[in-house]
Design a protein around this motif. Structure first.
Motif, PDB file in Angstrom:
ATOM      1  N   LYS A   1      -1.587  -3.647  12.353  1.00 42.63           N
ATOM      2  CA  LYS A   1      -2.623  -3.386  11.352  1.00 42.63           C
ATOM      3  C   LYS A   1      -2.123  -2.412  10.297  1.00 42.63           C
ATOM      4  N   ALA A   2      -1.466  -1.334  10.723  1.00 50.79           N
ATOM      5  CA  ALA A   2      -0.949  -0.345   9.775  1.00 50.79           C
ATOM      6  C   ALA A   2       0.130  -0.957   8.886  1.00 50.79           C
ATOM      7  N   LEU A   3       0.976  -1.803   9.471  1.00 49.52           N
ATOM      8  CA  LEU A   3       2.029  -2.446   8.683  1.00 49.52           C
ATOM      9  C   LEU A   3       1.446  -3.397   7.655  1.00 49.52           C
ATOM     10  N   THR A   4       0.388  -4.111   8.038  1.00 50.29           N
ATOM     11  CA  THR A   4      -0.266  -5.016   7.091  1.00 50.29           C
ATOM     12  C   THR A   4      -0.826  -4.230   5.920  1.00 50.29           C
ATOM     13  N   THR A   5      -1.510  -3.120   6.223  1.00 48.59           N
ATOM     14  CA  THR A   5      -2.133  -2.308   5.181  1.00 48.59           C
ATOM     15  C   THR A   5      -1.096  -1.720   4.238  1.00 48.59           C
ATOM     16  N   GLU A   6       0.020  -1.259   4.795  1.00 42.94           N
ATOM     17  CA  GLU A   6       1.005  -0.549   3.986  1.00 42.94           C
ATOM     18  C   GLU A   6       2.030  -1.475   3.340  1.00 42.94           C
TER      19      GLU A   6
ATOM     20  N   ILE B   1      17.673  -9.353   5.762  1.00 49.38           N
ATOM     21  CA  ILE B   1      16.793  -8.415   5.055  1.00 49.38           C
ATOM     22  C   ILE B   1      16.154  -8.990   3.802  1.00 49.38           C
ATOM     23  N   ALA B   2      16.631 -10.161   3.316  1.00 44.47           N
ATOM     24  CA  ALA B   2      16.081 -10.726   2.088  1.00 44.47           C
ATOM     25  C   ALA B   2      14.826 -11.574   2.274  1.00 44.47           C
ATOM     26  N   PRO B   3      14.534 -12.143   3.469  1.00 41.67           N
ATOM     27  CA  PRO B   3      13.341 -12.979   3.575  1.00 41.67           C
ATOM     28  C   PRO B   3      12.053 -12.242   3.213  1.00 41.67           C
ATOM     29  N   ARG B   4      11.066 -13.026   2.936  1.00 37.61           N
ATOM     30  CA  ARG B   4       9.785 -12.525   2.450  1.00 37.61           C
ATOM     31  C   ARG B   4       9.215 -11.421   3.339  1.00 37.61           C
ATOM     32  N   HIS B   5       8.874 -10.293   2.734  1.00 39.35           N
ATOM     33  CA  HIS B   5       8.221  -9.141   3.367  1.00 39.35           C
ATOM     34  C   HIS B   5       9.118  -8.341   4.305  1.00 39.35           C
ATOM     35  N   ALA B   6      10.345  -8.797   4.542  1.00 43.77           N
ATOM     36  CA  ALA B   6      11.189  -8.084   5.505  1.00 43.77           C
ATOM     37  C   ALA B   6      11.457  -6.653   5.057  1.00 43.77           C
ATOM     38  N   THR B   7      11.866  -6.477   3.804  1.00 47.67           N
ATOM     39  CA  THR B   7      12.224  -5.143   3.340  1.00 47.67           C
ATOM     40  C   THR B   7      11.043  -4.177   3.329  1.00 47.67           C
ATOM     41  N   PRO B   8       9.847  -4.555   2.821  1.00 50.46           N
ATOM     42  CA  PRO B   8       8.720  -3.604   2.895  1.00 50.46           C
ATOM     43  C   PRO B   8       8.366  -3.196   4.322  1.00 50.46           C
TER      44      PRO B   8
ATOM     45  N   LEU C   1      -4.641  -9.610   8.477  1.00 51.54           N
ATOM     46  CA  LEU C   1      -3.865  -9.050   9.572  1.00 51.54           C
ATOM     47  C   LEU C   1      -2.896 -10.064  10.176  1.00 51.54           C
ATOM     48  N   THR C   2      -3.313 -11.309  10.310  1.00 50.86           N
ATOM     49  CA  THR C   2      -2.460 -12.300  10.971  1.00 50.86           C
ATOM     50  C   THR C   2      -1.193 -12.601  10.179  1.00 50.86           C
ATOM     51  N   ALA C   3      -1.200 -12.301   8.871  1.00 51.68           N
ATOM     52  CA  ALA C   3      -0.049 -12.634   8.031  1.00 51.68           C
ATOM     53  C   ALA C   3       1.184 -11.828   8.394  1.00 51.68           C
ATOM     54  N   VAL C   4       1.011 -10.656   8.995  1.00 49.51           N
ATOM     55  CA  VAL C   4       2.152  -9.793   9.265  1.00 49.51           C
ATOM     56  C   VAL C   4       2.969 -10.269  10.453  1.00 49.51           C
ATOM     57  N   TYR C   5       2.381 -11.069  11.323  1.00 51.65           N
ATOM     58  CA  TYR C   5       3.059 -11.382  12.578  1.00 51.65           C
ATOM     59  C   TYR C   5       4.296 -12.262  12.390  1.00 51.65           C
TER      60      TYR C   5
ATOM     61  N   GLY D   1       0.809  -1.204   0.000  1.00 50.90           N
ATOM     62  CA  GLY D   1       0.000   0.000   0.000  1.00 50.90           C
ATOM     63  C   GLY D   1       0.841   1.251   0.000  1.00 50.90           C
ATOM     64  N   LEU D   2       2.126   1.123  -0.311  1.00 53.51           N
ATOM     65  CA  LEU D   2       3.026   2.270  -0.336  1.00 53.51           C
ATOM     66  C   LEU D   2       2.842   3.054  -1.634  1.00 53.51           C
ATOM     67  N   PRO D   3       3.249   4.330  -1.666  1.00 51.30           N
ATOM     68  CA  PRO D   3       3.153   5.119  -2.898  1.00 51.30           C
ATOM     69  C   PRO D   3       3.879   4.437  -4.052  1.00 51.30           C
ATOM     70  N   HIS D   4       3.444   4.762  -5.288  1.00 49.02           N
ATOM     71  CA  HIS D   4       4.011   4.092  -6.467  1.00 49.02           C
ATOM     72  C   HIS D   4       5.514   4.318  -6.577  1.00 49.02           C
ATOM     73  N   THR D   5       5.975   5.536  -6.281  1.00 51.00           N
ATOM     74  CA  THR D   5       7.411   5.786  -6.376  1.00 51.00           C
ATOM     75  C   THR D   5       8.177   4.935  -5.373  1.00 51.00           C
ATOM     76  N   THR D   6       7.614   4.768  -4.182  1.00 53.59           N
ATOM     77  CA  THR D   6       8.252   3.930  -3.180  1.00 53.59           C
ATOM     78  C   THR D   6       8.210   2.474  -3.604  1.00 53.59           C
ATOM     79  N   GLN D   7       7.086   2.046  -4.203  1.00 52.62           N
ATOM     80  CA  GLN D   7       6.991   0.673  -4.695  1.00 52.62           C
ATOM     81  C   GLN D   7       8.044   0.415  -5.771  1.00 52.62           C
ATOM     82  N   ASP D   8       8.312   1.422  -6.614  1.00 49.28           N
ATOM     83  CA  ASP D   8       9.356   1.256  -7.636  1.00 49.28           C
ATOM     84  C   ASP D   8      10.717   1.062  -6.978  1.00 49.28           C
ATOM     85  N   ASP D   9      10.998   1.870  -5.946  1.00 52.03           N
ATOM     86  CA  ASP D   9      12.254   1.708  -5.218  1.00 52.03           C
ATOM     87  C   ASP D   9      12.343   0.319  -4.598  1.00 52.03           C
ATOM     88  N   LEU D  10      11.251  -0.106  -3.972  1.00 53.34           N
ATOM     89  CA  LEU D  10      11.218  -1.418  -3.325  1.00 53.34           C
ATOM     90  C   LEU D  10      11.407  -2.535  -4.335  1.00 53.34           C
TER      91      LEU D  10
END
Length: 296
Positions: free
Chosen positions: A159-164, A138-145, A171-175, A5-14
């Motif tokens: 909750k905010a981290l899951t959304t973004e 830092i390479a494992p799944r979802h770590a960098t975002p 929600l449970t996936a972020v834990y 859910g990050l801005p497009h420019t940030t998604q490009d960086d990611l």
């Protein structure tokens, strides 16, 4: 990479950072790149420098890095072939220097006795091992975002981290990835249900700056992704290599260096190493086993 859910420019960086991590994270890729950093070598010259790698491990790494455009294979004659860094590969060396510097500063080390002086001092670990151990965090799944989101927000709840950082997930996936980052010492819980970067997590900013800056030219020019054909993206990996557990940030850690709030600018941190300098001491006869502190 997974949608965020990050801005497009940030998604490009990611996206650029994620693809670069995909390139570097496969086991021994960094060691091969660093071995080729001084000059092109024939296969028979690479083997003695990485004696623990079998042909079945070295050939795939060379092929992957060649397909990714950071290593070039030059055939002078049927039995005279060399491997060397391309321009893009050479430009990776300062990035590796920044990653190695973070690992050397923040990852745990055993205290050993200096045979020459008899004094106790932190063990010396090959820069390539520091890089591998940092990538394993830092390479494992979802770590960098998640790290990126926490750097931007300062602190956030699950909750905010899951959304973004994990848009489209429940929600449970972020834990699981969040707990892993806490266990690895990159994120801390504030006690009020929020999470924030630890000192060592904040100090990763120059690492992401350097990676993002390296990835940007390829994205702007429309060049092919740096991830080699058939390699699994980090967003689809379940974790680092099971056979090489990594060190975690030491506690207490040095205070984080001040850093720019933007992650996508060129970093001035880290040593200005030249090609060939990354093996700062003799390469071990076998890979260095990470030592010191808790293991995952």
């Amino acid at each position: 990479m997974a949608t965020t859910g990050l801005p497009h420019t940030t998604q490009d960086d990611l996206s650029g950072v994620t693809k670069t991590l995909d390139l570097l994270a496969p086991r021994w890729s960094v060691w091969v790149l660093m071995t080729l950093s001084a000059k092109p070598l024939r296969y028979a010259e690479i083997k003695p420098r990485l004696p623990w790698l079998h042909d079945g491990q070295l050939h795939p790494r060379l092929r992957q890095l060649t397909n990714a455009g950071v290593v070039e294979r030059t055939e002078y004659a049927p039995r005279h072939v060399t491997y060397g860094l391309t321009r893009r590969g050479a430009e990776l060396m300062p990035v590796l220097a920044v990653i190695a510097s973070w690992g050397d500063t923040y990852l745990e080390k055993q205290v050993v006795t200096n045979k020459a002086t008899g004094e106790k001092e932190p063990e010396r670990i090959a820069p390539a091992q520091n890089i591998d151990d940092t990538l394993a965090l830092i390479a494992p799944r979802h770590a960098t975002p998640i790290l990126w989101s926490l750097h931007s927000r300062g602190s956030a709840n699950a909750k905010a981290l899951t959304t973004e950082a994990m848009a489209g997930y429940g929600l449970t996936a972020v834990y699981k990835p969040l707990d892993r980052l806490v266990e690895d010492g990159l994120v801390t819980a504030t006690g009020s249900g929020n999470f924030q970067l630890s000192a060592s997590g904040q100090a990763l900013v120059p690492v992401f700056q350097a990676i993002s800056a390296w990835a940007a030219p390829a994205a702007e020019s429309g060049a092919r992704p740096v991830r080699a054909q058939g390699s699994a993206p980090s967003q689809n990996r379940s974790g680092p290599w099971a056979t090489t557990p990594t060190r975690v940030p030491a506690r207490p850690v040095p205070a984080a260096r001040s850093a720019s709030p933007a992650l996508a600018t060129t970093s001035q941190d880290g040593p200005a190493w030249k090609p060939g300098d990354l093996f700062s001491h003799q390469i071990p006869a076998r890979p260095v086993t990470p030592a010191g502190g808790p293991r995952r």
